[in-house]
Design an enzyme around this catalytic site. Structure first.
Site, PDB file in Angstrom:
ATOM      1  CG  HIS A  76       7.659  -4.639  -3.693  1.00 32.99           C
ATOM      2  ND1 HIS A  76       6.767  -5.693  -4.212  1.00 32.99           N
ATOM      3  CD2 HIS A  76       6.244  -4.210  -3.877  1.00 32.99           C
ATOM      4  CE1 HIS A  76       6.032  -5.103  -4.938  1.00 32.99           C
ATOM      5  NE2 HIS A  76       5.332  -4.503  -4.660  1.00 32.99           N
ATOM      6  CG  HIS A  78       3.963  -1.065  -3.884  1.00 30.34           C
ATOM      7  ND1 HIS A  78       3.752  -1.507  -4.886  1.00 30.34           N
ATOM      8  CD2 HIS A  78       3.498  -0.486  -3.678  1.00 30.34           C
ATOM      9  CE1 HIS A  78       4.204  -0.636  -6.009  1.00 30.34           C
ATOM     10  NE2 HIS A  78       4.429   0.832  -5.382  1.00 30.34           N
ATOM     11  CG  ASP A  80      -0.242  -4.793  -2.714  1.00 26.53           C
ATOM     12  OD1 ASP A  80       1.401  -4.638  -2.690  1.00 26.53           O
ATOM     13  OD2 ASP A  80      -0.775  -5.804  -3.846  1.00 26.53           O
ATOM     14  CG  HIS A  81       3.918  -6.846  -2.353  1.00 27.13           C
ATOM     15  ND1 HIS A  81       4.764  -8.547  -2.839  1.00 27.13           N
ATOM     16  CD2 HIS A  81       2.985  -7.221  -2.838  1.00 27.13           C
ATOM     17  CE1 HIS A  81       3.713  -8.303  -4.010  1.00 27.13           C
ATOM     18  NE2 HIS A  81       3.259  -7.311  -4.606  1.00 27.13           N
ATOM     19  CG  HIS A 163       7.194  -3.207  -8.957  1.00 24.59           C
ATOM     20  ND1 HIS A 163       5.446  -3.219  -9.743  1.00 24.59           N
ATOM     21  CD2 HIS A 163       6.434  -3.243  -7.531  1.00 24.59           C
ATOM     22  CE1 HIS A 163       5.023  -2.993  -8.890  1.00 24.59           C
ATOM     23  NE2 HIS A 163       5.313  -3.254  -7.213  1.00 24.59           N
ATOM     24  CG  ASP A 184       3.765  -6.902  -7.229  1.00 16.13           C
ATOM     25  OD1 ASP A 184       3.315  -8.315  -7.224  1.00 16.13           O
ATOM     26  OD2 ASP A 184       3.271  -5.993  -6.781  1.00 16.13           O
ATOM     27  CG  HIS A 401       2.305  -4.654 -11.780  1.00 18.79           C
ATOM     28  ND1 HIS A 401       2.692  -6.087 -11.050  1.00 18.79           N
ATOM     29  CD2 HIS A 401       1.589  -3.870 -11.344  1.00 18.79           C
ATOM     30  CE1 HIS A 401       2.061  -5.464 -10.045  1.00 18.79           C
ATOM     31  NE2 HIS A 401       1.528  -4.316 -10.273  1.00 18.79           N
TER      32      HIS A 401
END
Lengths: 686, 752
Positions: A76, A78, A80-81, A163, A184, A401
């Protein structure tokens, strides 16, 4: 079930499945995992650590031969991804393909350029620029939910993960082994997103997030009611309500809730709701478009009107456009009030006790949002002044989450043999691991292996290569029987095995059988008779035929020797055996050519007659056993051999051996056979 | 098949019966349905390809009337747009006549049964169809258009591809037929086999110049389009033209007119992920949604349209001019030489649009006008009464008048149809319940706000005016005569109906009249069908090389032409080509034998694999061991073992014909042969290298090679040629080169 360290049976290297977290192993942030199996390498996500800057925030990419990675899947949008994706696509040797969902890709572009803009670090520390992001767009391919794609024999498809919009769980299948990467996910349906699906196909390994460890979330209705109630309270007491949120994801959910609440409460209509984020504004059209990635409710609603066209909510460009004259509700980013608009608003509003602040998401240690949750008396402003904290502060988690209940249900439905925990703080992760193991403690039927690898430490799983092949075509014309012999071509393609008869090959594959004929011409000036003489020495299998009105000899039933003036042409259909025959014929022809034997004196073709064989046989037997053991006379074509008081009789005509002692019989048989083969010309084999 | 009737085929795979598409023609003839009815109870699943009525028209009737009851598979856009098609069609019909073949409820019921899929999403069928997988693939033509791939046991591949378009268009990608290779059976249409298409640019230009000329002459342009399929392409094209400042079109108006235009555009906006790469990219990068029209104005009825200033271009449904707004506008505009009428689709024979395309020189047309009028008849009364009842509007049945044009002289069957329609009319079958139902349904799907302007009374009055104004310049005397007939029939109907009429409702009736119209307007046919043309169909077929082919839905000539092509060109179709007639059953059963074996690790690791293209090949010799099927399963698979073996066992059962199945679930295992039993086999050369590729390889190896009269001459002493049978022949005198080149040649093959 061999785990790493299983040295008793050294497993075939390619049967090992390696899962190596390059980030987010026992931490939150910079999700990045490498999957290796059967020589295929797949990277899952490529995020950055939001708490770190520059190269330090990257996952441990230097441990990987980037050029060998076949496939990169992004769950996805975000940071951090997918935060390191432009770097990975533009600045490394990566040559594979990269996939994400449509909605993710559309938002990814705006999210990252916003990230590049707001990250106030020196240019040399910048991982990538705006133009890198633009270029990377061309390399990203899109995949729809449930759409199956195959890359180099890796088959994968994705399920909705909840998510955020476009969040996906990837199911990857290599050679029959299936790995599910959840990214997530959330099993709770909310206003606009579906709950994560439970795949109907059971994976062997699940790589699962563990952000919330063993926590259990409040029920959705409760927290929504609490949220709207709080907002209502704050504005009705004449206060201003600040909701710091991350620009995308939860913000849209909150906007939907507020818009609906306002519609149902006409008395609130004079109180404005703002969302103050240019990024959210930009991406609103994405939310308005990818309705099909959302839940049933939204999809039905679009028949009436687009729910993401808000009636009571307006966009706020910046503080300058904001007339702070009375009660209002403002959703502002960033979500943890590190700086920016949400911080500014908070500092100007926190001194009035009528105002309120609602924290709606996950807060990291060290941020203002986390700090005010401990209810301090004073806060520090950006400029270093101290301000008294008088406004109300509340925390309602809207984080999408999974919690322990959902995780446990999810895994119970899937029953994977292995679970790999990622994306969670060390303590939460170990608590979750312990809880999961405890859950299946007493289960005799099913055992779950839970792993929580650290960054860069690989989990090694062994999968027995049980290969299934399909027998198709004429080979499968009959029902399989015990001890039936099977012989055909094994076709291996992307880990699928088929056994087919050569003639069926073109029916089942795009390959075809072909034949190669060879014609080799050699100058030959000698006579045919001479050539034939030599050939009979080579083979007893020579036929005369006419081919295209030319005298032709067929040798070994497969090699044609066409005699032309001054030369011969050797023609055959290539395969290893006939090639060898042909080579022999070539040698013979060359020999005949160089032989100066005059034409007249060509000896008649040598015939292997019996007397010659018998002579040789006797000679050999004498050599083997000495003259004493051999009977001097040949009676009725029989020769007796006496060795160590064992007697064997050899029929010199039919070359049969009779003997009571097996050992001797065997010795004699072998010897005689070899002798015969040495003397006689070669016969067609097979 | 063998004509251009709508597609609807039954495919039986083992015991499982698919219905491929479920189309109905423009006139909803019951003849067509009868055939399906006979087989209806046997059908296990329906696969839909496109959202138009040609491909799913019979669905509401069949499902709604309970004749069929089975899962239907379609992509999401087909589901959404299909619903729009049916709503629009119903509404268009309902506006002019008593249409009770199906109701809007039937539409909803039918579409509720649809299982919505994404492209490349594989569905494994359960129960009777165990072992069968179905996968939709993009086909172009219309949004969500589908080519169905049906795979049995992972081996036998059946491809159903009709009306596909291989070319990229503005809003759609081309089909992916290129990726399908050698299916066992391909079912395709020959609709366009003899049809030659002009280039897209030429067609675009033709459209632009026609519009521009008409506009400059102060005339109106009617573009007859479908509801939600090809319309999107045209609307996007026109919107782009209008955006282009140089086109000079900006002062004129552009409107989209159908009963569901708002919803269609909304849905189109939310289906960007199904559209072309270009659209997707522009959306991702610049958030441009192509269906965020700047210039196209959406209208839902003639009144809304009337507010748009003239001259205007109107995209109106339906394409066949048999009913709907396009027919109204045709009637209104065809009389004036200033106007232009553009037809975009060759609809079924017998429809007005098709007749116009086929007879371009004909200048008069006799047709049947049908419309719905208030029973009060007299215009003034009607007007007053409506005034009075204004507050009861929501209960009122809409009162739009329509004219149905029929060409009586050209087709016998049409006259028949006409009389049919007329008898219906005179019987005055007014199911009031149905109508009010229809009304509420409309309200539901139109979503109050937007659809409301459709029915208010004052606008209807406007329409009346509109009608009067327009009809006058035309053959007024002729229309007058039937008018009297109408009135009398109206009286009849009134008497019959009055007994059952609710007082609060305004009864309506349908009247029909036959009129001859002069066609003075400029009528053009510009192809925006979005189908592959004959040339490309042939090319695609020769690429795919299906093993067997079934040709459907085309005139006999076209079918024969395509079949002829396939027969002539060797290798296009290996097996048989079938040209079935309607109702004919084609048996394409192939002896397909499959069983599955387990390969022992040591057996496989002992093999030497040779590579060819993407596959690896090896010769395998082994012996089957039936005894250890279940014992030796990996511990890893414990959890799913039961299920897995069962599946395999079933596969065996399916594959082996008439085989008595062992009750034990056994998967034979291949064990290595004992050494003494080993027998040699003839080496097999696999692959078909091309000489031109081989030349490059030789050059890389430092051997000079060139083609002389089709023969590859290497180093001037070795010749490589391909003879008639396709065999490669290597020829030369004995020398080192010969053996060197032979070595290189061998390396091009996988030899096992």
């Amino acid at each position: 079930m061999a785990k790493s360290g299983d040295t008793v049976v050294p497993a075939d290297e390619s049967d090992n499945l390696l899962i190596r977290p390059l980030g987010s192993g026992q931490e939150v942030g910079r999700s990045c995992h490498l999957l290796e199996f059967k020589g295929k390498k797949i990277m899952l996500d490529c995020g950055i650590h939001p708490g770190l800057n520059g190269f330090a925030s990257l996952p441990f990419l230097d441990l990987v031969e980037v050029a060998e990675v076949d496939l990169l899947l992004i769950s996805h949008f975000h940071l951090d991804h997918c935060g390191a994706l432009p770097y990975f696509l533009e600045k490394t040797q990566f040559k594979g393909r990269c996939f994400m969902t449509h909605a993710s890709k559309a938002i990814y572009r705006w999210l990252l350029s916003d990230y590049v803009k707001v990250s106030n670090i020196a240019t040399e520390d910048m991982l990538y620029t705006e133009s890198d992001i633009e270029n990377s767009m061309d390399k990203i391919e899109t995949i729809n939910f449930h759409q199956e794609v195959e890359v180099n024999g890796i088959k994968f498809w994705c399920y909705t993960a909840g998510h955020v919009l476009g969040a996906a769980m990837f199911m990857i299948e290599i050679a029959g082994v299936r790995v599910l990467y959840t990214g997530d996910f959330s099993r709770q349906e909310d206003r606009h997103l579906m709950a994560a699906e439970i795949p109907r196909i059971h994976p062997d390994v699940v790589i699962i997030e563990s952000t919330y460890g063993t926590h259990i979330h409040e029920k959705r209705e409760d927290r929504e009611a609490r949220f709207t109630g709080l907002v209502h309270d704050i504005v009705s007491r004449g206060g201003r309500c600040l909701i710091p949120v991350f620009a995308l994801g939860r913000a849209q959910e909150l906007l939907l809730i507020l818009d609906e609440y306002w519609s149902n409460h006409p008395e609130l209509h004079d109180i404005p709701i703002y969302y103050a984020s240019s990024l959210a504004k930009k991406c609103m059209s994405v939310y308005q478009t990818y309705i099909n990635a959302m839940n049933e409710k939204i999809r039905r609603q679009i028949n009436i009107s687009n729910p993401f066209v808000f009636k009571h909510i307006s966009n706020l460009k910046s503080m300058e456009h904001f007339e702070d004259i009375g009660p209002s509700v403002v959703l502002a980013s960033p979500g943890m009030m590190q700086s920016g608009l949400s911080r500014e608003l908070f500092e100007s509003w926190c001194t009035d006790k009528r105002n309120g602040c609602i924290i709606a998401g996950y807060c990291v240690e060290g941020t203002l949002a986390k700090h005010i949750l401990s209810e301090p008396d004073e806060i520090m402003t950006m400029t270093g002044q101290k301000l008294p904290l008088k406004c109300s502060v509340d925390y309602i988690s809207f984080s999408a989450h999974t919690d322990y209940k959902q995780t446990s249900e999810f895994l119970r439905a899937l029953k994977p043999a292995h679970v790999v925990l990622v994306h969670g703080e060390q303590n939460e992760m170990s608590r979750l691991k312990a809880a999961l193991i405890r859950e299946y403690e007493d289960d005799t039927e099913y055992q779950m292996n839970v792993h929580n690898p650290k960054n860069t430490v690989a989990v090694e799983l062994h999968f027995r290569g049980e290969k299934m092949a399909k027998v198709v075509g004429s080979l499968a014309a009959e029902k399989p029987k015990q001890d039936q012999r099977i012989s055909g071509i094994l076709v291996k393609r992307n880990f699928n095995y088929h056994i087919v008869a050569p003639a069926d090959l073109s029916n089942y594959t795009d390959l075809a059988m072909s034949t190669v004929t060879q014609r080799l011409s050699i100058a030959y000036t000698g006579t045919v008779a001479l050539l034939k003489y030599y050939l009979t020495q080579l083979s007893s299998d020579i036929e005369h035929i006419e081919k295209a009105d030319k005298p032709t000899l067929r040798i070994f039933k497969s090699v044609f020797l066409i005699i032309e003036p001054k030369m011969v042409v050797i023609e055959w259909i290539a395969n290893p055996v006939t090639d060898m025959y042909a080579d022999a014929v070539v040698t013979v022809v060359l020999r005949a050519e160089s032989d100066p034997m005059p034409q007249k004196s060509v000896p008649p073709p040598l015939l292997v007659d019996k007397s010659h064989v018998q002579e040789c046989l006797l000679e050999m037997l004498t050599d083997m056993f000495g003259s004493e053991g051999i009977s001097k006379m040949i009676r009725n074509n029989m020769v007796t051999v006496t060795v160590d008081e064992k007697i064997a009789t050899v029929n010199v005509d039919s070359l049969e051996v009779r003997c009571d002692d097996e050992e001797l019989q065997q010795v004699l048989l072998t010897a005689i056979k070899n002798l015969y083969q040495a003397i006689a010309p070669v016969k067609q084999a097979g | 098949a063998h004509n251009e009737s709508p597609p609807c085929y039954m495919l039986q795979v083992d015991e499982f019966r698919f219905l491929l598409d479920c189309g109905w023609d423009e006139d909803f003839s019951m003849e067509f349905i009868k055939e399906i009815k006979r087989h209806a109870h046997q059908i296990d699943a329906i696969l839909l390809t496109y959202p138009d009525h040609i491909h799913l028209g019979a669905l509401p009737y069949l499902i709604g009337k309970g004749i069929l009851n089975c899962p239907i598979y379609a992509t999401i856009p087909v589901y959404k747009m299909g619903q729009m098609f049916m709503y629009d069609l119903y509404q268009s019909r309902h506006n002019t006549e008593d249409f009770n073949v199906f109701t809007l409820d039937d539409v909803d019921v039918a579409f509720d049964k649809i299982v919505q899929l994404k492209y490349s999403q594989t569905v494994h069928l359960k129960g009777k169809g165990h072992g069968i997988q179905i996968t939709p693939l993009p086909a172009g033509h219309m949004l969500g258009g589908t080519i169905w791939k049906i795979i049995k046991d992972g081996e036998e591949e059946i491809v159903y591809a009709v009306d596909y378009n291989h070319k990229k268009e503005r809003h759609l990608n081309g089909c992916v037929l290129e990726n399908i290779s050698r299916p066992s059976l391909m079912i395709t249409d020959a609709f366009n086999a003899t049809y030659v298409q002009s280039r897209r640019r030429a067609r675009d230009e033709q459209l632009l110049t026609t519009i521009l000329q008409t506009m400059r002459n102060d005339g109106n342009v009617l573009v007859a389009v479908d509801t939600a399929g090809r319309m999107l392409e045209l609307a996007q094209l026109l919107d782009q033209m209008w955006r282009n400042a140089e086109s000079g079109l900006s002062p004129y108006s552009l409107a989209l007119l159908n009963n569901v235009s708002f919803n269609v555009v909304e849905f189109a906006k939310s289906q960007v992920e199904w559209m072309s790469d270009k659209i997707m990219r522009s959306f991702e990068e610049a958030r441009n949604n192509p269906f965020h029209f700047k210039h196209v104005k959406l209208c839902h009825n003639l009144a809304e349209l009337a507010r748009i200033p003239e001259p205007k271009v109107v995209l109106a449904s339906v394409p066949d001019l048999q009913c709907g707004f396009s027919r109204d506008l045709f009637l209104a505009w065809c009389g004036s030489p200033k106007n232009s009428i553009i037809l975009t689709n060759r609809t079924s024979p017998g429809t007005l649009a098709r007749w116009l395309i086929d007879n371009p020189e004909n200048k008069t047309v006799t047709m049947d006008i049908r419309r719905r009028v208030k029973l009060e008849g007299a215009e003034l009364d009607d007007y007053l009464r409506k005034r009075k009842n204004k507050e009861q509007e929501e209960l009122r049945i809409k009162n739009e008048q329509k004219r149905e044009l029929e060409d009586e002289s050209s087709d016998e069957s049409e006259t028949e149809m006409d009389t049919d329609a007329q008898t219906v009319t005179s019987k005055g079958k007014h199911d009031l319940m149905m109508k009010s139902e229809g009304k509420s349904r409309t309200g539901f799907f139109k979503q109050a706000k937007k659809s409301y302007p459709m029915f208010p009374f004052s606008e209807e009055k406007l329409k009346w005016d509109d009608y009067g104004e327009i009809i006058r310049p035309e053959d007024y005397t002729i229309i007058d005569v039937p008018q009297t007939d109408e009135d009398s029939s109206a009286e009849n109907v009134k008497k019959q109906d009055s007994a059952i009429q609710d007082l609060s409702e305004v009864p309506t009736k349908c009247v029909a009249a036959t009129v001859t119209l002069d066609i003075n307007a400029n009528i053009q046919y510009i192809d925006f069908e979005g189908r592959s043309d004959g040339e490309s169909i042939k090319k695609i077929l020769s690429q795919i090389k299906p093993r067997q082919l079934i040709l459907v839905r085309a005139t006999t000539e076209a079918t024969e032409a395509l079949a002829e092509y396939c027969r002539k060109n060797e290798g296009v179709v290996q097996g048989k080509i079938f040209l079935p007639h309607i109702g004919e059953v084609v048996d394409v059963t192939r002896e397909s034998h499959i069983f599955q074996v387990r390969l022992r690790d040591y057996v496989v690791s002992a093999l030497e694999f040779a590579k060819a293209k993407e596959t690896e090949l090896a010769w395998i010799d082994g012996i089957l061991d039936m005894s250890r099927g279940k014992v030796d399963t990996g511990a890893m698979y414990d959890a799913e073992e039961g299920e897995l073996t069962e599946e395999k066992a079933r596969k065996i059962q399916d594959g082996v014909l008439n085989g008595e199945e062992d009750p034990m679930e056994v998967v034979p295992t291949v064990e290595a042969l004992p050494h003494n039993q080993f027998v040699g086999h003839k080496a097999v050369f696999i692959n078909e290298p091309k000489l031109s590729d081989f030349k490059l390889v030789l050059l890389q190896e430092g051997i000079s090679a060139e083609f002389i009269a089709g023969v590859l001459i290497c180093n001037n002493n070795v010749a490589v040629r391909r003879n008639e049978a396709g065999r490669i022949q290597l020829e030369g005198t004995i020398c080192e080169d010969f053996f060197k080149i032979r070595q290189i040649l061998y390396s091009q093959y996988a030899i096992v």
